[in-house]
Enzyme design. Structure first.
Site, PDB file in Angstrom:
ATOM      1  N   GLY A   9       0.821  -1.202   0.000  1.00  0.00           N
ATOM      2  CA  GLY A   9       0.000   0.000   0.000  1.00  0.00           C
ATOM      3  C   GLY A   9       0.855   1.252   0.000  1.00  0.00           C
ATOM      4  N   GLY A  21      13.906   2.822  -2.492  1.00  0.00           N
ATOM      5  CA  GLY A  21      14.842   1.711  -2.549  1.00  0.00           C
ATOM      6  C   GLY A  21      14.731   0.806  -1.341  1.00  0.00           C
ATOM      7  CD  GLU A  86      11.167  -0.423  -5.561  1.00  0.00           C
ATOM      8  OE1 GLU A  86      11.508  -1.246  -6.425  1.00  0.00           O
ATOM      9  OE2 GLU A  86      10.117   0.242  -5.622  1.00  0.00           O
ATOM     10  NE  ARG A 113       9.389   7.869 -11.285  1.00  0.00           N
ATOM     11  CZ  ARG A 113       8.156   8.356 -11.120  1.00  0.00           C
ATOM     12  NH1 ARG A 113       7.870   9.571 -11.548  1.00  0.00           N
ATOM     13  NH2 ARG A 113       7.212   7.627 -10.557  1.00  0.00           N
ATOM     14  CG  HIS A 176       9.147  -3.198  -2.695  1.00  0.00           C
ATOM     15  ND1 HIS A 176       9.051  -2.250  -1.705  1.00  0.00           N
ATOM     16  CD2 HIS A 176       9.569  -4.342  -2.079  1.00  0.00           C
ATOM     17  CE1 HIS A 176       9.400  -2.774  -0.543  1.00  0.00           C
ATOM     18  NE2 HIS A 176       9.713  -4.047  -0.747  1.00  0.00           N
ATOM     19  N   GLY A 177       7.067  -1.874  -6.345  1.00  0.00           N
ATOM     20  CA  GLY A 177       6.807  -1.518  -7.728  1.00  0.00           C
ATOM     21  C   GLY A 177       7.782  -2.152  -8.695  1.00  0.00           C
TER      22      GLY A 177
END
Length: 221
Positions: A9, A21, A86, A113, A176-177
């Protein structure tokens, strides 16, 4: 067999717009609510987990536990692995993204990114706590691009997840993303030039279905 990927979240770093990170930041109240709603969605879909994985960072651990609690599966065995951490952003960690746009330009920041092979500036030395003491120091990066994250996620998938799928187990993976972008790229064999199009929203389940030989059959979400 089902494998569900869920990004943590909203974190404090997401809210304040800086590179996180391996920093161990907390979830916001919104992030905790997002995780709870993800768990309720899992419950409504009737997905029952046998094993769960999270990174070594609290934002995924809390998300994982919240999803399991909301779906009445908090008892499910949960394992933490640095391979789900991450992406390590090197010297960018802790730096506001908008400030870096001013300093380096929007194009360069976008490469940092989303670029598959674009490396950040490395840190000279990491200063992590004891959670990584047992890890071979040569495995701990001083900065990563997404290609490097794909390489560290592959052994996790083949060694930890595939045997569970082949034994008929359903698995929850909270990451993580970028660790989940790397895993999606690997699972779906997405070309490098299209990786920047992979979107992993906070706390939105991505549900994969596999056959008994761990061959991908379907994706939902």
């Amino acid at each position: 067999m089902k494998v569900v990927l869920i990004r943590h979240g909203e974190s404090e770093a997401n809210f304040e717009n800086y590179w996180t990170g391996w920093l161990d930041v907390a979830l916001t109240e919104k992030g905790r609510e997002q995780a709870w709603q993800a768990g309720k969605k899992i419950e409504e879909m009737g997905i029952l987990f046998d094993t769960a994985f999270a990174s070594c960072l609290q934002r995924t651990i809390i998300t994982c536990n919240t999803v399991l609690e909301a779906s009445h599966q908090l008892w499910v065995p949960t394992y933490k692995t640095w391979r789900l951490n991450e992406r390590h952003y090197g010297q960018l960690v802790g730096v506001n993204k908008d400030e870096m746009v001013i300093r380096y330009g929007k194009e360069q920041v976008q490469k940092w990114r989303r670029g598959y092979n674009e490396l950040p500036l490395y840190v000279d030395e990491n200063h992590f706590d004891r959670r990584y003491d047992a890890l071979d120091p040569n495995l701990i990066p001083k900065g990563e691009n997404l290609a490097m994250v794909v390489e560290r996620i592959r052994p996790f998938w083949s060694d930890a997840v595939v045997p569970l799928i082949r034994s008929g187990k359903n698995v929850l993976i909270t990451g993580h993303g970028n660790s989940l972008r790397a895993l999606v790229k690997y699972l779906e064999n997405i070309p490098e030039e299209e990786v920047d199009q992979i979107a992993i929203p906070n706390a939105e389940p991505i549900i994969y279905t596999f056959d008994s030989q761990a061959v991908l059959q379907d994706r939902l979400g």
